[in-house]
Design a protein around this motif. Structure first.
Motif, PDB file in Angstrom:
ATOM      1  N   TRP A 143       1.108  -1.039   0.197  1.00  0.00           N
ATOM      2  CA  TRP A 143      -0.059   0.245   0.198  1.00  0.00           C
ATOM      3  C   TRP A 143       1.454   0.962  -0.276  1.00  0.00           C
ATOM      4  O   TRP A 143       1.672   1.378   0.325  1.00  0.00           O
TER       5      TRP A 143
ATOM      6  N   ARG B 249      -1.510  -1.100  -4.109  1.00  0.00           N
ATOM      7  CA  ARG B 249      -2.412  -0.995  -3.472  1.00  0.00           C
ATOM      8  C   ARG B 249      -2.479   0.661  -3.056  1.00  0.00           C
ATOM      9  O   ARG B 249      -1.760   0.640  -2.955  1.00  0.00           O
TER      10      ARG B 249
ATOM     11  N   ALA C 209      -3.806   3.751  -1.084  1.00  0.00           N
ATOM     12  CA  ALA C 209      -4.687   4.159   0.176  1.00  0.00           C
ATOM     13  C   ALA C 209      -5.228   5.413  -0.668  1.00  0.00           C
ATOM     14  O   ALA C 209      -6.555   5.175   0.015  1.00  0.00           O
TER      15      ALA C 209
END
Length: 172
Positions: A101, A131, A133
């Motif tokens: 993240w 990913r 956030a």
């Protein structure tokens, strides 16, 4: 086993090949308060020696920051190759099973990938495990700009801890 790692870099440019001042990471699970932290400051000269970018506007921006923040990203610095090797060791052998993240997709990940290329080191993650956030914050209507901080802005570890807290608030 940790299933997620939040990362944050502090840099001397906003380009993908930016010289890294600090690399920080926090291993975490959504259903646990246990974390494992990583934070290394990097010798500027070692990044420059590997052809990584320094931008005069970013240096001018850093000069506007409080002295304690500047010290937090420059003290006890180590060479970039040692920092990246330590970072990869921190990730461990199961990188393909970890969700990585960051706040956004166009800063931390490309800079670490570019640094790995400059050092001749394989990037520690698979592209499909990255990913964003900030997208999660937006989906859950979290007011990121006014979210309560842990520590100081522009300290990678403090940024990671704050981002993990916000992400868990949205998804746990």
């Amino acid at each position: 086993m940790y299933q997620n790692i939040m990362i944050d870099v502090e840099t001397l440019s906003t380009l993908p090949n930016a010289a890294i001042l600090q690399i920080a990471a926090v291993k975490f699970k959504f259903k646990s308060d246990d974390i494992e932290i990583f934070c290394k400051n990097i010798l500027i000269e070692s990044s420059i020696q590997h052809g990584l970018a320094v931008d005069k506007d970013t240096i001018a921006w850093w000069k506007t920051k409080p002295l304690n923040v500047i010290k937090s990203v420059t003290s006890n610095a180590i060479p970039i190759d040692d920092a990246i090797t330590n970072f990869i060791d921190f990730i461990g052998p199961n990188a393909s099973t970890i969700a990585f993240w960051a706040n956004g997709m166009n800063m931390d990940f490309p800079i670490i990938e570019s640094t790995c290329r400059a050092l001749g080191i394989k990037t520690p993650w698979r592209y499909y495990n990255l990913r964003d956030a900030r997208t999660v914050y937006a989906i859950c209507n979290l007011d990121w700009k006014n979210y309560p901080r842990i520590g100081s802005y522009h300290n990678g570890l403090d940024d990671c801890l704050t981002q993990v807290k916000a992400l868990k608030e949205c998804l746990a």
